[in-house]
Design a protein around this motif. Structure first.
Motif, PDB file in Angstrom:
ATOM      1  N   VAL A  12       0.843  -1.182   0.000  1.00 29.93           N
ATOM      2  CA  VAL A  12       0.000   0.000   0.000  1.00 29.93           C
ATOM      3  C   VAL A  12       0.884   1.239   0.000  1.00 29.93           C
ATOM      4  N   GLN A  13       0.384   2.307  -0.564  1.00 29.22           N
ATOM      5  CA  GLN A  13       1.132   3.556  -0.560  1.00 29.22           C
ATOM      6  C   GLN A  13       0.987   4.257   0.787  1.00 29.22           C
ATOM      7  N   ALA A  14       1.952   5.064   1.103  1.00 30.09           N
ATOM      8  CA  ALA A  14       1.897   5.844   2.335  1.00 30.09           C
ATOM      9  C   ALA A  14       0.602   6.655   2.374  1.00 30.09           C
ATOM     10  N   LEU A  87      -1.102   4.841   6.936  1.00 27.32           N
ATOM     11  CA  LEU A  87       0.101   4.020   7.012  1.00 27.32           C
ATOM     12  C   LEU A  87       1.334   4.784   6.572  1.00 27.32           C
ATOM     13  N   LYS A  88       2.447   4.444   7.208  1.00 30.75           N
ATOM     14  CA  LYS A  88       3.728   5.074   6.941  1.00 30.75           C
ATOM     15  C   LYS A  88       4.734   4.008   6.502  1.00 30.75           C
ATOM     16  N   ASP A  91       5.834   1.532   9.018  1.00 26.48           N
ATOM     17  CA  ASP A  91       4.934   0.445   9.411  1.00 26.48           C
ATOM     18  C   ASP A  91       5.225  -0.845   8.650  1.00 26.48           C
ATOM     19  N   THR A  92       6.132  -0.793   7.699  1.00 20.59           N
ATOM     20  CA  THR A  92       6.480  -1.978   6.923  1.00 20.59           C
ATOM     21  C   THR A  92       7.081  -3.047   7.820  1.00 20.59           C
ATOM     22  N   THR A 125       3.674  -3.975   3.437  1.00 19.20           N
ATOM     23  CA  THR A 125       4.693  -3.118   2.857  1.00 19.20           C
ATOM     24  C   THR A 125       4.068  -1.779   2.494  1.00 19.20           C
ATOM     25  N   VAL A 126       4.643  -0.710   3.029  1.00 19.92           N
ATOM     26  CA  VAL A 126       4.131   0.637   2.762  1.00 19.92           C
ATOM     27  C   VAL A 126       5.179   1.385   1.952  1.00 19.92           C
ATOM     28  N   SER A 128       6.709   4.685  -0.121  1.00 19.57           N
ATOM     29  CA  SER A 128       6.702   6.145   0.065  1.00 19.57           C
ATOM     30  C   SER A 128       6.368   6.870  -1.220  1.00 19.57           C
TER      31      SER A 128
END
Length: 128
Positions: A12-14, A87-88, A91-92, A125-126, A128
């Motif tokens: 996912v994207q930040a 999410l940041k 957080d991965t 997985t986030v 950036s």
């Protein structure tokens, strides 16, 4: 014996959101089991994320996720979930579900040693 299976991880994207679920089987965890979520990033130790009392009445969170993550329990479905918003990249990690038969009052839910059963984990997985 309790078996725990996590699902819902992904890329996912930040700023995005994911909802992780943990399905319990083998013994009804809706009764008297405290359920927690931990995460482990590459090269780091497994760390506490959130925990919920068996009746869903009390929760605890690590400071890093307060206001962004929400843990919940569905006793009818024997699942525990964590809704992760905003999410940041930090957080991965691989996220693990855990169950404990110890009473809520015994505390120290941030410690992996308090938990009796663990799932295999799901990757979050986030980017950036």
């Amino acid at each position: 014996q309790v078996q725990l299976v996590e699902s819902g991880g992904g890329l996912v994207q930040a700023g995005g959101s994911l909802r992780l679920s943990c399905a319990a089987s083998g013994r009804t965890v809706s009764y008297y089991y405290t359920m927690g979520w931990f995460r482990q990033a590459p090269g780091k130790e497994r760390e506490f994320v959130a925990v919920i009392k068996w009746d869903g009445g009390q929760t605890q969170y690590t400071d890093a996720v307060k206001g962004r993550f929400t843990i919940s329990k569905d006793n009818a479905k024997n699942t525990v979930n964590v809704q992760m918003n905003s999410l940041k990249p930090d957080d991965t990690a691989v996220y693990y579900c855990a169950a404990s038969s110890r009473p809520w009052s015994s505390g120290s839910w941030w410690s992996t040693a308090r938990y009796d059963y663990w799932g295999q984990g799901t990757q979050v997985t986030v980017s950036s």
